[in-house]
Enzyme design. Structure first.
Site, mmCIF file in Angstrom:
data_model
loop_
_atom_site.group_PDB
_atom_site.id
_atom_site.type_symbol
_atom_site.label_atom_id
_atom_site.label_comp_id
_atom_site.label_asym_id
_atom_site.label_seq_id
_atom_site.Cartn_x
_atom_site.Cartn_y
_atom_site.Cartn_z
ATOM 1 N N TYR A 157 -58.906 -4.971 30.633
ATOM 2 C CA TYR A 157 -60.159 -5.877 30.293
ATOM 3 C C TYR A 157 -60.487 -5.880 28.875
ATOM 4 O O TYR A 157 -61.385 -6.571 28.573
ATOM 5 C CB TYR A 157 -61.116 -5.629 31.402
ATOM 6 C CG TYR A 157 -61.020 -6.611 32.418
ATOM 7 C CD1 TYR A 157 -61.385 -8.002 32.095
ATOM 8 C CD2 TYR A 157 -60.797 -6.248 33.538
ATOM 9 C CE1 TYR A 157 -61.336 -9.000 32.998
ATOM 10 C CE2 TYR A 157 -60.559 -7.476 34.554
ATOM 11 C CZ TYR A 157 -60.969 -9.039 34.430
ATOM 12 O OH TYR A 157 -60.844 -9.670 35.189
ATOM 13 N N GLU B 207 -47.824 11.175 56.071
ATOM 14 C CA GLU B 207 -47.624 9.854 55.414
ATOM 15 C C GLU B 207 -48.755 9.164 55.727
ATOM 16 O O GLU B 207 -49.416 8.665 54.850
ATOM 17 C CB GLU B 207 -46.539 9.039 55.945
ATOM 18 C CG GLU B 207 -46.141 7.823 55.862
ATOM 19 C CD GLU B 207 -45.056 7.223 56.279
ATOM 20 O OE1 GLU B 207 -44.366 7.885 56.732
ATOM 21 O OE2 GLU B 207 -45.071 5.740 56.147
ATOM 22 N N ASP C 18 -43.124 8.792 59.095
ATOM 23 C CA ASP C 18 -42.714 7.911 60.232
ATOM 24 C C ASP C 18 -41.098 8.095 60.364
ATOM 25 O O ASP C 18 -40.397 8.501 59.150
ATOM 26 C CB ASP C 18 -42.994 6.583 59.987
ATOM 27 C CG ASP C 18 -44.325 6.154 60.225
ATOM 28 O OD1 ASP C 18 -45.030 7.164 60.944
ATOM 29 O OD2 ASP C 18 -44.923 5.107 59.702
#
Lengths: 421, 421
Positions: free
Chosen positions: B164, B250, B302
């Protein structure tokens, strides 16, 4: 030609460099700004006590459905009575069905006196002996059984855990999620009372002490990272604070600037952010702070339709969870900035403003039709300006005047001038 | 037919209900599991000290480019010398150009001895006087100027803040981000040394005490929410711990279960999660813990290709930031679970396993070609099993045996049996 270019460049550089200094010179000593904030705090404390406490106290012609926080033992006994009545109905040869409050938008209403969206009392029947509803009825029964287990063990789980206990039945998580909301409405209690918690996104830093699951947390001693807002509001207690206001920040970049500069030491405040879209845990936490500490809430959001939309979710709730708006919403949040009128007022350079897309403009126009915007003439004016100018800007746009312009000039000046709506 | 159905149902219910109890009965007393963990910790502490410390100590035939943490004053003086040399070049009538290390994948290499991806030393010239590179050269100069400002003020900003400060030049954030990585490589220092920080996502809870920006934080006293991992690792110091291992998780649902059950009190550990994709702040924090506390790291992800991919990003780095792999990666992370072989071993019910999509299978097969997977025969075997069975499962699938099965049976048994790879 070359001369003209040079002159234009010189003009624009004075625009973007000398003017911010001009704003800095307008700043009074902090003691004077603190007086303003102290006055705001007492006004907010007295106005919050004079507000109507509940829907029922309004004596409205329509009937409404609202949920409340229930202790685990009540959740448990309500489920047990419900199961008993279903068994009676089956034994009597009538099969069974659930009476489920409608959460459709036709059953929702914005109540200006309360400044939030509530649910009317339309219900529908969900019979087991019907091809159209047998699946939903089965899922409802299964969710009730799982919630009953949670209440016996007094542990908290996520919606995802719930989904995984019976993937074959639920098929996908949107189905178990949606029926979880139904179950909240059926039992008349908040989702937190069911011990099903949302994933936490929010962080808090500043002049706040509270206990999280029995541990005392001092949020002035949480460095720059801050304290993660707990997913389970029922284990948050003992809030204490010497802050004069709560600063609600949309994005974490601005939050980090405020935390690193320890803005809360210069102007005693509590700084909180959900890092974008407000999640349930942060909404519950903000409400609890406002209620227990009686502090005014000032919001710092992007100057675009989504900034205002985020403010409105904190303020009067999302349509999706309107049955629980009493517990999730924080009334009377002031729009501090960045407001569309700030772009010119603070001379935000053209290159830091972004053109609004078609979708942005449509969202802005839709917001102008919403009751919670209409009741605040100042907001309508700002939003009209945004839609007309077709320009938006993020909080970060202030970085163009220097990385610390936000904490050293913009916010102090806003507070000094009571420039909130 | 009806009989057959009934029998099948009975069989499947014994599968999913009696077997988990069977696993619980295998658990030895905690004291015995703690002995196993103590042995793991000492093994890890001695192995980590015997590792080759750096690329240079390997004496490899290729030349490499690596960045290191530099103090702010060095960053500042390096930028100043660079600016001076550019000025000389311009005054001598040669214009100017930057020599920019290539970050393309052709310039990346996995070094098995180090177990991470590193950057070879190919560079290219970025001249100002060329239509093809004038924009990039200008952006590079502007970013160097902004970093110089940050080093003078000693404050931290986000990539968004940086963008910005000059939207008109950068046009969109991906351009300033990418050149920020170039600037890291040009100056030979990490992005944290530039005082540009990533937004924080991670949380930590358990047996860890550290200081964040001067405040002492005790992570056993952070309730269920935990402590937000600070965005700026250079202000994290004084790590102390009596943990036996670090449990890297996770997703936040599993993290919440572990935090609520205060798993770290039963098995002294530090629990950390980035809530999905690892962010830079969490990766830096994990590495710092591992280095300073000499603790083994066990990962709970997972059972799908993305779980392993996430493990690999923590372990040997992402390709995008390979120039900084030395500072961002944590070597020797053990894959504790949920592994493809666990699905049958722990009799995860069919309905909690999900079929892998075509993309999943392709990602799995691609991973089998990666060096960091190949060097670990156990991982190859597991991944082959996953791709062959075409089944995946989330950590949450363990909830089908009860919400606390993860903390009360699965993890203790895994630890007891040293069942990590």
């Amino acid at each position: 030609m070359a001369d003209k270019k040079k002159r234009r460049r010189a003009a624009s550089s004075s625009d973007s460099e000398s003017d911010p200094l001009h704003f800095k010179s307008k700043l009074k000593p902090d003691s004077s700004i603190l007086q303003t904030l102290t006055a705001l705090k007492s006004a907010s404390a007295s106005s919050s006590s004079s507000r109507p406490a509940s829907l029922s106290s309004l004596n409205l012609p329509t009937a409404f459905r609202e949920v409340s926080d229930l202790p685990l033992s009540s959740v448990q006994s309500t489920i047990e009575s419900l199961a008993l009545s279903l068994a009676h109905s089956i034994l009597a040869g009538h099969g069974f069905s659930f009476s489920v409050p409608s959460r459709a938008s036709a059953n929702q209403l914005y109540v200006p006196e309360l400044d939030r969206i509530v649910l009317k009392d339309k219900s529908s029947s969900r019979p087991f002996a019907s091809v159209a509803s047998v699946r939903k009825t089965t899922i409802t029964a299964r969710i009730l059984q799982l919630i009953h287990q949670l209440s016996l063990k007094n542990i908290h789980v996520t919606k995802r855990d719930l989904f995984y206990t019976d993937v074959k039945l639920f098929q996908d998580q949107s189905q178990s999620d949606s029926i979880l909301d139904d179950v909240s409405c059926i039992l008349g209690c908040t989702r937190s009372s069911l011990n099903v918690v949302a994933s936490e996104k929010g962080v808090v830093v500043g002049r706040l002490i509270f206990s999280d699951n029995g541990d005392m947390i001092d949020c002035t001693k949480m460095g720059m990272g801050g304290k993660a807002i707990p997913p389970n509001i029922d284990r948050v207690a003992d809030m204490q604070s010497d802050a004069l206001f709560i600063l609600l920040v949309e994005k974490d970049a601005a939050y980090m600037r405020l935390a690193e500069d320890r803005f809360y030491n210069r102007f005693p405040c509590i700084i909180v952010t959900a890092k974008g879209q407000p999640d349930v845990a942060t909404r519950l936490f903000l409400r609890k702070m406002k209620n227990e500490l009686k502090l005014p809430v000032l919001a710092l959001v992007d100057s675009d339709p989504y900034g205002l939309k985020i403010l409105s979710v904190y303020g009067c709730g999302s349509k999706n969870m309107s049955y629980d708006s009493a517990n999730l919403t924080t009334p009377d949040i002031k729009w501090l900035g960045v407001r569309p009128s700030d772009l010119d007022k603070y001379k935000i350079p053209e290159q830091c403003r972004l053109p609004m897309t078609e979708t942005d403009i449509k969202t802005g126009k839709d917001l102008l039709e919403e009751d919670f915007v209409k009741k605040n003439p100042g907001w309508v004016e700002e939003l009209n300006l945004m839609v007309k100018s077709k320009q938006k800007a993020e909080i970060q746009a202030l970085s163009s005047f220097g990385f610390q312009y936000l904490t050293e000039v913009y916010l102090p000046l806003k507070l000094q001038q009571k420039d909130w709506l």
